[in-house]
Scaffold this active site. Sequence first.
Site, mmCIF file in Angstrom:
data_model
loop_
_atom_site.group_PDB
_atom_site.id
_atom_site.type_symbol
_atom_site.label_atom_id
_atom_site.label_comp_id
_atom_site.label_asym_id
_atom_site.label_seq_id
_atom_site.Cartn_x
_atom_site.Cartn_y
_atom_site.Cartn_z
ATOM 1 N N SER A 134 0.838 -1.196 0.000
ATOM 2 C CA SER A 134 0.000 0.000 0.000
ATOM 3 C C SER A 134 0.881 1.258 0.000
ATOM 4 O O SER A 134 1.609 1.506 -0.953
ATOM 5 C CB SER A 134 -0.958 -0.042 1.193
ATOM 6 O OG SER A 134 -1.916 0.988 1.122
ATOM 7 N N GLU A 171 -13.979 11.587 -8.315
ATOM 8 C CA GLU A 171 -13.803 12.628 -9.326
ATOM 9 C C GLU A 171 -12.856 12.156 -10.428
ATOM 10 O O GLU A 171 -12.017 12.897 -10.922
ATOM 11 C CB GLU A 171 -13.272 13.911 -8.675
ATOM 12 C CG GLU A 171 -14.245 14.516 -7.684
ATOM 13 C CD GLU A 171 -13.708 15.760 -7.021
ATOM 14 O OE1 GLU A 171 -12.546 16.126 -7.300
ATOM 15 O OE2 GLU A 171 -14.441 16.357 -6.227
ATOM 16 N N HIS A 216 -4.510 -0.704 -3.763
ATOM 17 C CA HIS A 216 -5.945 -0.948 -3.499
ATOM 18 C C HIS A 216 -6.727 -0.577 -4.762
ATOM 19 O O HIS A 216 -7.819 0.003 -4.695
ATOM 20 C CB HIS A 216 -6.445 -0.115 -2.313
ATOM 21 C CG HIS A 216 -5.714 -0.349 -1.038
ATOM 22 N ND1 HIS A 216 -6.002 -1.402 -0.195
ATOM 23 C CD2 HIS A 216 -4.696 0.330 -0.459
ATOM 24 C CE1 HIS A 216 -5.198 -1.352 0.869
ATOM 25 N NE2 HIS A 216 -4.390 -0.315 0.711
#
Length: 285
Positions: free
Chosen positions: A141, A159, A183
């Site tokens: 991550s 967005e 992710h």
Amino acid sequence: MINGTLIPIGGNEDKGIEENEQYTQEFISEGILYHVVEEAGGVDANIVVIPTASSIPVEVGENYIEAFTALGCKNISVLDIRSKEDSEKEASIELIKNAHCVMFSGGDQSKITKKIGGTTIHKILAERYKNEKGFVIAGTSAGAMAMANEMIAGGSASEAFIKGAVTMYKGLNLIPELIIDTHFIRRGRFGRQSEAVAKHPNLIGIGLAEDTGMIIKNGSDCTVIGSGMVIVFDGNKLTHNNEKILDEGTPMTMANLTIHVLSNSDMYSIKNRKVSVLAIDAPFI
């Protein structure tokens, strides 16, 4: 020439905590952390976990000690760096000098660059990665995202494809050819990686799904490991990219962005920007 090995991971990698015996056996013989240990030289390797990115570093460190112990590792240390001063302590430096593998946890990638970037530890990591065969730097991550130079520091998945949806920061510059996001599938990050590549079309965007990673050798040769997908963004042949002329909040246009979807055992060459997919009848790794 790069001699070390990088292993960026998309987050939520299997840590062997399933009670089902079948899953436990798969973790021991096939899981991502198994590959990390193998690349570092096996269960006798000195493994140093750095949970700097995490808001709960003690708990995260304990989780990795438990996971690596389940794999048979005997020499596991946690280096809990909470300030730049910690990165200059002699004890910290000695741990990094003697490590066969350094594992960065998830959390907030900017914490890694702010507390480790530019320090003695950072310099040792970069030098050893460049010069020492068998030296492994792994990161999950945030720990994976920080490996890049142009590092994604944040951004809104809702967005997508809007200019300004991604914010960038300088990472550890271990592999400057890449922009790494994690992710990737679960959190819908296709749009923000697209904008990152639009900002830097000479770089290659890598989107790592959870429990998925890549073993990167020679600074170029990538092999996918784990249970999910890796999405590769190549903007080298863009025929239209209006990112530079748009106002913030404006929808973007990108034409001829090349996308590859890779899974376990597929390979990608950063140097040549070429994919080699696993044969249909070949075993996974």
